[in-house]
Enzyme design. Structure first.
Site, mmCIF file in Angstrom:
data_model
loop_
_atom_site.group_PDB
_atom_site.id
_atom_site.type_symbol
_atom_site.label_atom_id
_atom_site.label_comp_id
_atom_site.label_asym_id
_atom_site.label_seq_id
_atom_site.Cartn_x
_atom_site.Cartn_y
_atom_site.Cartn_z
ATOM 1 C CB SER A 96 9.329 -8.816 -0.966
ATOM 2 O OG SER A 96 10.065 -10.062 -0.131
ATOM 3 C CB SER A 105 11.834 -6.434 3.090
ATOM 4 O OG SER A 105 11.301 -5.218 2.631
ATOM 5 C CB THR A 143 5.043 -4.178 -0.035
ATOM 6 O OG1 THR A 143 5.374 -3.641 -1.250
ATOM 7 C CG2 THR A 143 4.684 -5.374 -0.095
ATOM 8 C CE LYS A 185 4.152 0.579 -0.170
ATOM 9 N NZ LYS A 185 5.289 1.484 -0.795
ATOM 10 C CG ASP A 189 7.476 3.751 0.737
ATOM 11 O OD1 ASP A 189 8.426 3.008 0.835
ATOM 12 O OD2 ASP A 189 6.427 3.534 0.343
ATOM 13 N N GLY A 221 1.075 7.088 -11.854
ATOM 14 C CA GLY A 221 0.548 6.143 -10.900
ATOM 15 C C GLY A 221 -0.051 6.828 -9.713
ATOM 16 N N GLY A 280 -1.273 5.196 -6.659
ATOM 17 C CA GLY A 280 -1.351 4.363 -5.359
ATOM 18 C C GLY A 280 -0.722 5.087 -4.058
ATOM 19 C CE1 TYR A 314 14.393 -5.379 -5.865
ATOM 20 C CE2 TYR A 314 12.356 -4.251 -5.287
ATOM 21 C CZ TYR A 314 13.071 -5.444 -4.979
ATOM 22 O OH TYR A 314 12.429 -6.204 -4.226
#
Length: 243
Positions: free
Chosen positions: A14, A16, A61, A65, A101, A124, A126, A205
């Site tokens: 992650s 964050s 995440t 979500k 987001d 996608g 989601g 990323y």
């Protein structure tokens, strides 16, 4: 000590926790802690709240979500319209859901949008895709959802022919395909039809240049990964928690 954190599963890679650790150090914030709280099932969320009674805010995440919503006491307008939450503020004993987001995506892609970028493919379906769709609507960019199987709302990958690719000059990957350590994976689209008119945006990323983006670069497309989006949404979360 104010405690913030991230829920999801798994959380081994992650963004964050590292971001907020650097933020707290750089800004000399000494009374805050940000940690990962991996929960294998969303049904364990109430247990986490019992174990962490002093939480001031959470990020959410994959894969929670959308399924987190029934556990919350309310949503802000954007999160309610999007149908997905990635930020929870604890206020007055209540858990309020937000979606940052959409802020991160909008502000990171907007500088790259050119006049011919009028139609987008969203790969996608989601929670992240819902935020992207909301942002595209705000930017007046028409979009088509792409899923593994055709539905009433989405076309299937095997429907992506040359005409579809040429029309949709923005292509956004909202799936985890290509994320470390599965770096050899990429969405199954006909990359040979991409041109320099295309903009490819990957919410992944890590790695910085996914196979999806590599194939776009090979065709002359403009490309961007999700790193700036993550920074912008994280800062937006911080403002919500402390606003």
């Amino acid at each position: 000590m104010k405690i913030y954190g991230l829920i999801g599963y798994p959380l081994s890679h992650s963004f964050s926790k590292g971001f907020f650790a650097k933020k707290f150090e750089a800004e000399n914030i000494t009374d805050c802690l940000y940690d990962n709280f991996p929960i294998p099932a969303i049904t364990e969320f109430p247990t986490l709240l019992h174990q962490q009674p002093h939480l001031n805010g959470l990020n959410v995440t994959i894969p929670y979500k959308e399924v987190i919503i029934p556990y919350l006491d309310g949503l802000n307008d954007a999160a309610a319209r999007i149908g997905a939450v990635n930020c929870i503020r604890f206020e007055g004993g209540k858990k309020i859901g937000y979606n940052t987001d959409v802020i991160g995506f909008s502000n990171s892609i907007r500088p790259l949008i050119l006049p011919h970028h009028t139609h987008a493919l969203v790969l996608g379906t989601g929670g992240a895709a819902k935020a992207v769709m909301y942002a595209l609507q705000e930017m007046n960019i028409a979009y088509t959802l792409v899923s593994r199987q055709a539905t009433a709302e989405a076309i299937a990958y095997d429907a992506l022919d040359q005409a579809v690719i040429e029309k949709h000059t923005v292509i956004i990957n909202t799936t985890p395909l290509g994320m470390y350590p599965q770096v050899d994976a990429a969405p199954d689209i006909p990359y040979q039809y991409l041109t320099s008119r295309h903009l490819l945006y990957d919410l992944v990323y890590n790695p910085a240049v996914t196979l999806f983006l590599q194939r776009g670069v090979a065709q002359g497309a403009i490309t961007k990964n999700g790193h700036d989006m993550l920074i912008l949404q994280a800062e937006a979360s911080w403002e919500i928690w402390n606003g």
